[in-house]
Every structure is written in C-alpha cells, then in structure tokens.
Design a protein around this motif. Structure first.
Motif, PDB file in Angstrom:
ATOM      1  N   LEU B  35       0.849  -1.199   0.000  1.00  0.00           N
ATOM      2  CA  LEU B  35       0.000   0.000   0.000  1.00  0.00           C
ATOM      3  C   LEU B  35       0.882   1.246   0.000  1.00  0.00           C
ATOM      4  O   LEU B  35       0.634   2.198  -0.754  1.00  0.00           O
ATOM      5  N   GLY B  36       1.941   1.229   0.814  1.00  0.00           N
ATOM      6  CA  GLY B  36       2.887   2.340   0.811  1.00  0.00           C
ATOM      7  C   GLY B  36       3.565   2.487  -0.541  1.00  0.00           C
ATOM      8  O   GLY B  36       3.744   3.599  -1.046  1.00  0.00           O
ATOM      9  N   ARG B  37       3.921   1.324  -1.132  1.00  0.00           N
ATOM     10  CA  ARG B  37       4.563   1.369  -2.443  1.00  0.00           C
ATOM     11  C   ARG B  37       3.631   1.978  -3.491  1.00  0.00           C
ATOM     12  O   ARG B  37       4.061   2.758  -4.339  1.00  0.00           O
ATOM     13  N   PHE B  38       2.313   1.655  -3.406  1.00  0.00           N
ATOM     14  CA  PHE B  38       1.370   2.207  -4.386  1.00  0.00           C
ATOM     15  C   PHE B  38       1.161   3.717  -4.189  1.00  0.00           C
ATOM     16  O   PHE B  38       0.959   4.442  -5.151  1.00  0.00           O
ATOM     17  N   VAL B  39       1.188   4.153  -2.937  1.00  0.00           N
ATOM     18  CA  VAL B  39       1.127   5.604  -2.705  1.00  0.00           C
ATOM     19  C   VAL B  39       2.287   6.287  -3.433  1.00  0.00           C
ATOM     20  O   VAL B  39       2.113   7.303  -4.114  1.00  0.00           O
ATOM     21  N   ILE B  40       3.474   5.698  -3.284  1.00  0.00           N
ATOM     22  CA  ILE B  40       4.668   6.288  -3.911  1.00  0.00           C
ATOM     23  C   ILE B  40       4.590   6.198  -5.434  1.00  0.00           C
ATOM     24  O   ILE B  40       4.735   7.193  -6.143  1.00  0.00           O
TER      25      ILE B  40
END
Lengths: 136, 136, 136, 136, 136, 136
Positions: B35-40
C-alpha cells in the motif's frame, strides 16, 4: 455592512447552540474568522430564523443530517445540546438518530448515539427508559 | 521492476509531503507495505509529476478533495503541510477550505479548518488576518 | 434589505456560471425561491468575490469538491462550464479531475470526466491530446 | 414465522409510502424478494411504529437523511410523497430540505429540491409562495 | 515504458470486465486517455493480479465498495457483469449487496440491487428464487 | 415476542463479533437499548445467518463496506476482529482493504489499514510479509 444579519444570527446562535456554538466561533478567530462570521450570518442569521419549521423541527433535521454525514462528532455535540436547548426531549433525540438506521445504516447511527450519550452524561440527563430498564 | 516509477515517486513524495509522507510509508511497513509502495508509485510517481497543473494547483485540488471526503484528518495534516511546502500561502489554504462551504457544508469545512490551525501552530505560522484582528 | 449582496452575487453568478447558473435560479422560482436567493447571496455574493484565491483557483477547488462529493452531475455541468468561463483550459479541468483519483478513487473521477466530455462537446472543444492522439 | 412484524410493517408501509412503497417491494420480487421483506419488517414493522416521534417528525428525519446521503433520488420521490401522506405541508418539506444547506451544502439540497418539484407537479400541488410570487 | 504493467492490466481487464471495461477505456480516449491507462495499469495491472484474494473474493469486495459509495451505477453495471464473468453466482451477488444493508442502509442497497436486476435481464439470467417464487 | 430472532442473533453475534460486539450492545443499554436489540435481531438474526454467502465472504463484504464509508473506525475494529474470528487470514483482511483503493481512494484505505494494524497488534498477530520483510 452586514450588522443586521450578524446580530440576528448571533442572537439565534446564543438561543440555539449556547456556549457550544460561541466556543466554535471563538476558536475560529485566529485561523478563519470569516468562516465563523458566515456560520453566524448565514446558518443562524438567514436559515434558522425562517418560518416554515419551528426550532424543534429544525434540530430534528440538523441531527439527522449530521448523523448521516458521518465524521461530524464535534458538530453533533453542539447540536444535540442545541436540540435539548430548544425543547426536544432526550427520548426524541435518541429516537431521531435511531430512525436513520434504515437510511444510513448502523455505524453512523451508533457513532451519533454515543455522542448523545456523552452529551446527556455531561448534562446529568438520565433517560426514562434507562430508569425503567435499571429496575428490571 | 518498477524502480523508475518508485524513484520518481519517492522524490516527489519527499518534495511535496516531506517528513509527513515518509512517516506514513514507514508506518505501513509491517502491515501493508505494498500500500505504501502504491502511494509512492501511483499517487506520487504517476499523478503528481504530470503536466497540466503545477504543484500549487495540485495541492488546492488535494485539500479540497480531502476536505469534502471528511474523516481524513490525518491525510489533511500531511497535505496542508505539503501545500505550504510547495508554496501555497496559509491564507490561500484557509481560503480554499472556506471555498468548499457552499458545496460540502460547514461541518466538513470546520473540521478541515481546525486541522489547518494545528498545522500552522506546529510550524509557528501566524495568519496575517490574525495579526490585524488581534490589534482590534 | 439584502440588495447589495444580492446584486454583487448576481453579477458574480453571471460572470462565473453564465446561463447555466441563471437557469438553476430560474428553475427554483416556483418551488424554493429563497434557495436560489441564498445561492446568489451566499455562494456568489459572499464567497466568490473574496480575496485570497482568484477565480481560476476557486473553480479548481469547486470542481474537485463536486467530483469528490459524487452524485452532483448537474452541478458539475454548470461548474465545468464556469471553469472554462473564468479561463481554465480544458486540459487543466481534465487534469484537476484526474488528480482526485488517489483521494476519491476511479468511479467518482470517471463520472466527472464524462460530464466534462459532454460539456466540451456542447461547446465544440476538442482536447489537444485528442488531436495528437487521433493522428497516431 | 415473521407474520406479525410483516403485517404491521405492510400496514405502516401502506399508510406512509402508499403506492410508491408497494411498487418498490413489487419490483424486488424477482431479484431480491427478502430485501423487500426486510424493508417491510424492519423499516416499517420495527422502526416506523415506534413511539418517541410521530410520523410527521419521522418524515422530516427521513427526508433530511436522504437529502444528505445524495444519489437517492428514487427514495426521495417515495418519501416526499410519504411526507405529504402523513400531513407535512409542501412548505415544511421544502423548508426541511433547505435547512440542510449549512450541513451538506447546496448541491445535495438542489438535487432534493428538484425531486420535490417533480413530486408536487405530479400531485398538482402549487406552493403558496409560488402563487404570491407569480403575482409580483 | 510501462508496457509490462499495461499488458498485464489489459489482459486482466479483458478477463474480469470484458466488453464493459474496454468500452469505458474507449470512451476516455478523446477526453482523458491517461485516466483509462491508469485504470488498466493500476487497478488491473497492479491490484487485481495480486495474490491474497482470488477474483471471486475481489469482486465481492468491489461490489460492496461500489454499493456503499453510491452514485456509481455505471461502474456497478461493469462490475456486476465482471462478478458473473469470474464465477460468482447471481445469488452470491444479490446476497453481497443485501449484506450491506446494516452498514450503508436500504437506499444504496436498493439502487445497487436494481442495477443487478438490469444486468441479469440483459444476460438472460433468471434467479432461482424467482423461479420458485413464480410457482407460488 | 421477538425471542427467536433475538436468540439466533445473539448466538451469531457471539460467534462473529465476540466480546467486541457484546461490548457495543452493553454500552447502548442506558442510552438506546432498542438500537442494540436491532443490531442483534436484524443484522445478526436476519442477515448474517442467511444462506448465499458464508461467514468469511460476509466479513469481506462488511470490511469493504466499512472501509468505503469512512469514519467507522470503532466498527472496523469490531469487524476486523470478527473477520479473524470466522477464519479470514490477516493477509486476506489487509488485501481486501487494499483492494478498495481503486474505488474509494487511498485515505479511506489508509485509515482502515491502521485499524487493522492496531487489531493485529492487540492480538499478537505478525504478518508473514512483515517477517520476510524484516529479514531483508
């Protein structure tokens, strides 16, 4: 320039929301004072004093709208207090929130009900049902 | 595999959100790292670097969207900081939130305004209006 | 009594929304004329003429708020026209709607984009990207 | 098994919503008949017959909740008819919708108002304000 | 540059949404082609192919989210078709929508149910309950 | 009168929500006891025991609906616990929340993910990805 609406709104705000409302206006002073002015002039100066619905009806509508919106716990606190101020009974307030279940579901209604519980507790209000209930 | 988008996104996240953004990514590490990776990659790698709107315009849109959604106080905290980081003035931020009143009503706007108040306080920002106001 | 705000609001409504806005006011005449008056006096008389944001910034905020709210296709039609009226380019409008994806998800953004498509078609606007795209 | 609640709910549905309500139940028959049954048993069998609020108060709450939710035009059509059925005046209905502006903004209120306009037109209702208005 | 994600997304879009999905992408071509690309790359290239949930579970989640959002009838049409495409039964789809009543209320659930009714009708699907029901 | 539905609902509430659910009912006792009764009778007595979806599917739908609604952190806490109780894996829960990003955007998904993080922490659950991740 807008003195008349402002004064009418301020009086209505005092009558309906009392201290809870003036605290909100006060806390806006150093960040967005005109937002506070618009609450007074528009919401309480233009809308609340209108004919067509009395203050008890208006608070039913307000509480239903805030319950349905969700995420408005601070505003519900002010307006559940206001509902009591204008003469709605605790039972009517709890029932209005409950009546929203078929339209907006249990979670929003639960959240609003727990706000009512806090407000009633602060004002030392005990529900009649509660008294009956505690005897069983 | 997605290195390029990730790197572009990370740089943009650092530029726009700064520490507030990286804290969110960090706190996702042990629960939903992708999820953090997709935000980035998506929000900051794909959307933010696009032409068509500059960063100040993008933060106006972001703040308006988060104000309207409601219940997004943590994200508003990050993005009001971000709005300051990319050069929006405190006055523009408060005004953008205020401009949402006719569309989304006072409660969501009040909640967002109080988030702005907290952010400004933490950053030692005093509104110009406030200074004028305090002299009256 | 409210003549000044009403006149200022009516002028601003004409400048920003044009015919789309006056049609809404007209259609309220026989059901809730004061609602139309409040749109003019409050939204366009009080909020729109304020300093702090120019009209192009205000329309970015408006479009973002309406996109996020959902179910506001008629209001989006009026305000995407208004965005063009105050000088936002079609590309900026489409980009502002697109920028909302990370915050409000694809469905609301798709719905708003299709409203923009209708408005652009009615005004005979062809996107630059579209022209490039059609040559490929 | 649930005969009593169902019968009480059906009677209340007939009293409040009339034909609009039974049409909804009918249209659910071949896709989700139990959904129709729950509308009858729960919304109209459990909630509506309760003490604490009379039917006019309940319809104020319902209309306010549906206005605030947005995207509920078919349900608003049924419940604005219901509000008339239980004795709310057209003016009270329009005023209740208008009273939601400060809480949920103009777009949702405009959409609900236009639903009321359609319902009143179908029932041949002319607003008193409208009559006065047309003489000016 | 993004070929791999795009291709994986396009394949997944074809598998899940079929013609309904490609129509959406096609209709974005001349207004916001990158929005269509992001639907393919992000929603179908990044999210849908992930492990952790199978496609039937993902469509349960999607339908529940769209039902709850409200105002997403076009997207529900696509994704109820998609749910059938990946092997959810009509009964499971109707039941998933019905299960949302306690959380989001009857209106959103009614709206989604009537979308399912349209989709099933177009695909010539008759509910088993309906067959039993018609014999009574 | 409603004993059978109440008992069936109470059993199902105990099976699905466990202590988190009974705490909610308990805290309603002195403010809106019938609201608690309706949660038991309707949500858990009528809806949850139905055929058509198993409990794991129902919790996927519930979590997706609550994530999308927003502002339902207390209910998400109860229902993420419930999801674990009925056999969904931590990974499936996190993935279901993540799957909502394309439909409802990052902020609601971030908020729900952090609720899951709290629930897992309280139950001493460590994500498998986390273990792998910590070795890198």
């Amino acid at each position: 320039m807008t003195t008349e609406r402002y004064e009418r709104g301020w009086e209505k705000l005092m009558e309906v929301d009392g201290k809870g409302g003036t605290n909100v206006i006060q806390s806006l002073k150093d960040i967005s004072p005109d937002l506070g002015r618009f609450v007074i002039e528009f919401a309480f100066g233009d809308i609340y004093p209108r004919e067509g619905l009395d203050l008890r009806q208006r608070q039913l509508v307000t509480i239903s709208s805030l319950t349905t919106l969700g995420g408005c716990e601070p505003q519900l606190t002010v307006h559940i207090n206001a509902a009591l101020n204008v003469g709605l009974s605790p039972k009517e307030i709890v029932e209005a929130i409950l009546h929203c279940v078929p339209y907006t579901g249990f979670p929003r209604v639960l959240n609003a009900t727990f706000v009512a519980k806090e407000v009633f507790k602060e004002r030392g209000i005990m529900m009649q049902d509660q008294q009956k209930d505690s005897s069983s």
